[in-house]
Every structure is written in structure tokens, then in C-alpha cells.
Write a protein that holds these residues in place. Sequence first.
Motif, PDB file in Angstrom:
ATOM      1  N   ILE A 135       1.137  -1.126   0.017  1.00 45.39           N
ATOM      2  CA  ILE A 135       0.118   0.041   0.046  1.00 45.39           C
ATOM      3  C   ILE A 135       0.795   1.200   0.041  1.00 45.39           C
ATOM      4  O   ILE A 135       1.725   1.410   0.653  1.00 45.39           O
ATOM      5  N   THR A 138      -0.050   7.770   1.936  1.00 42.91           N
ATOM      6  CA  THR A 138      -0.965   8.767   1.587  1.00 42.91           C
ATOM      7  C   THR A 138      -0.199  10.069   1.258  1.00 42.91           C
ATOM      8  O   THR A 138       0.860  10.269   1.940  1.00 42.91           O
ATOM      9  N   GLN A 152      -5.155   8.400  -1.536  1.00 38.66           N
ATOM     10  CA  GLN A 152      -5.260   7.671  -0.453  1.00 38.66           C
ATOM     11  C   GLN A 152      -4.428   6.579  -0.189  1.00 38.66           C
ATOM     12  O   GLN A 152      -4.142   6.059  -1.432  1.00 38.66           O
ATOM     13  N   ILE A 155      -2.353   5.579   5.281  1.00 37.84           N
ATOM     14  CA  ILE A 155      -3.023   6.235   6.388  1.00 37.84           C
ATOM     15  C   ILE A 155      -4.478   6.809   5.758  1.00 37.84           C
ATOM     16  O   ILE A 155      -4.372   7.611   4.829  1.00 37.84           O
ATOM     17  N   ARG A 156      -5.498   6.257   6.337  1.00 35.95           N
ATOM     18  CA  ARG A 156      -6.790   6.770   5.813  1.00 35.95           C
ATOM     19  C   ARG A 156      -7.129   8.197   6.070  1.00 35.95           C
ATOM     20  O   ARG A 156      -6.551   8.874   7.039  1.00 35.95           O
ATOM     21  N   LEU A 157      -7.919   8.636   5.310  1.00 35.90           N
ATOM     22  CA  LEU A 157      -8.046  10.067   5.236  1.00 35.90           C
ATOM     23  C   LEU A 157      -8.930  10.494   6.717  1.00 35.90           C
ATOM     24  O   LEU A 157      -8.646  11.550   7.066  1.00 35.90           O
ATOM     25  N   GLU A 158      -9.581   9.736   7.214  1.00 32.81           N
ATOM     26  CA  GLU A 158     -10.405   9.950   8.363  1.00 32.81           C
ATOM     27  C   GLU A 158      -9.415  10.099   9.463  1.00 32.81           C
ATOM     28  O   GLU A 158      -9.566  10.867  10.380  1.00 32.81           O
ATOM     29  N   ILE A 159      -8.185   9.257   9.444  1.00 30.44           N
ATOM     30  CA  ILE A 159      -7.325   9.493  10.777  1.00 30.44           C
ATOM     31  C   ILE A 159      -6.503  10.811  10.300  1.00 30.44           C
ATOM     32  O   ILE A 159      -6.099  11.636  11.645  1.00 30.44           O
TER      33      ILE A 159
END
Length: 166
Positions: A135, A138, A152, A155-159
Motif C-alpha cells: 500500500i 498517503t 489515499q 493512512i486513511r483520510l479519516e485518521i
Amino acid sequence: RNVTGVQTCALPIYKPYLLLAGSLLDIERYAHVPQQEAFLKMMKTLWPGPLTIIFKAREDAPSFMASQEGTIAFRIPKHIQLQAILAQVGILFSTSANISGQPVPERYKDVSSFIKEGVALSVLPEKEEEVQSTIPSTIIDVSKGALEFVRQGAIRLEIIKACLLE
């Protein structure tokens, strides 16, 4: 395509290098780092790690480090041996372990010989059989004064958003 009898082809898209840094102080030597408390806290929380941030390059940064748009991308990697090297040298130019559009290799033996021959140093895990994440990092861009999500990745954008709101 053929223009007045001359064979031409599309030029490859210019992609600037990613720079690996050992610390935020190393980054500040070459880039304008936003000084908002929330942003600094986010960087300290998520670095070292798979987060690449595009900054506006400082005016005195060497031109070969910056993109044509005057930006510069940094990541502080979470790799013990690489961190030790960066502690000594400050920054290193980096490249992807794959050719754009190709699958990300899991092991060094799967990296294209074209890439291996084009780099001066490859830093490997302690054990060759250790699988590395496929992966990508980010990518966020702060070069225009506001945070923009570019890709994306690990590291998820929400984090990232949660770090900024804490």
C-alpha cells in the motif's frame, strides 16, 4: 503521431522526486512548513510513517529538489536502518520500488532491474523474507495554504482529519 514527416511521441509526465527526511528540522531547511498547531501535531503523530506531504519549496532550496510548480514532497520513513542513515545525512532522494502503473513489489527480488540499476542505495528489511506493505503512502498537499488530499494510501483520510481536529 506524425507531424510534417517527423515521428513524435508523448513525453513522459515529469514526476519530481520524493525526499526522505530524518526530522522536521531537516524538512524546514527546504520547505515552508505550516506552523498551525493542529498541523504540527498531525505530523508528529503520523511521522515517521507512510505519509507524504507536498510543501511549497523555500526560495533558497536547490532548484533540482523542487517540482516545476515550486513544490517539494517529503516523507519521514518508519524504517529503523533508514532512520539511522537519515540521522547522519539529513535527507535522501527516493524513488518508488515500482514503475508508475506497475504493481508494487512485495520483496526486493521482485523490484525491476531497471529501478535497481538506477539507484545508488537500496535499504532492505533485516530479513529478505519479510513482506513489505504494497500500500503506497498517503499523499497530502499543503503547498497552497490549505490541506488537499492527493492520494489515499496506507493512512486513511479519516485518521488525518481526526489528527487535525484533536
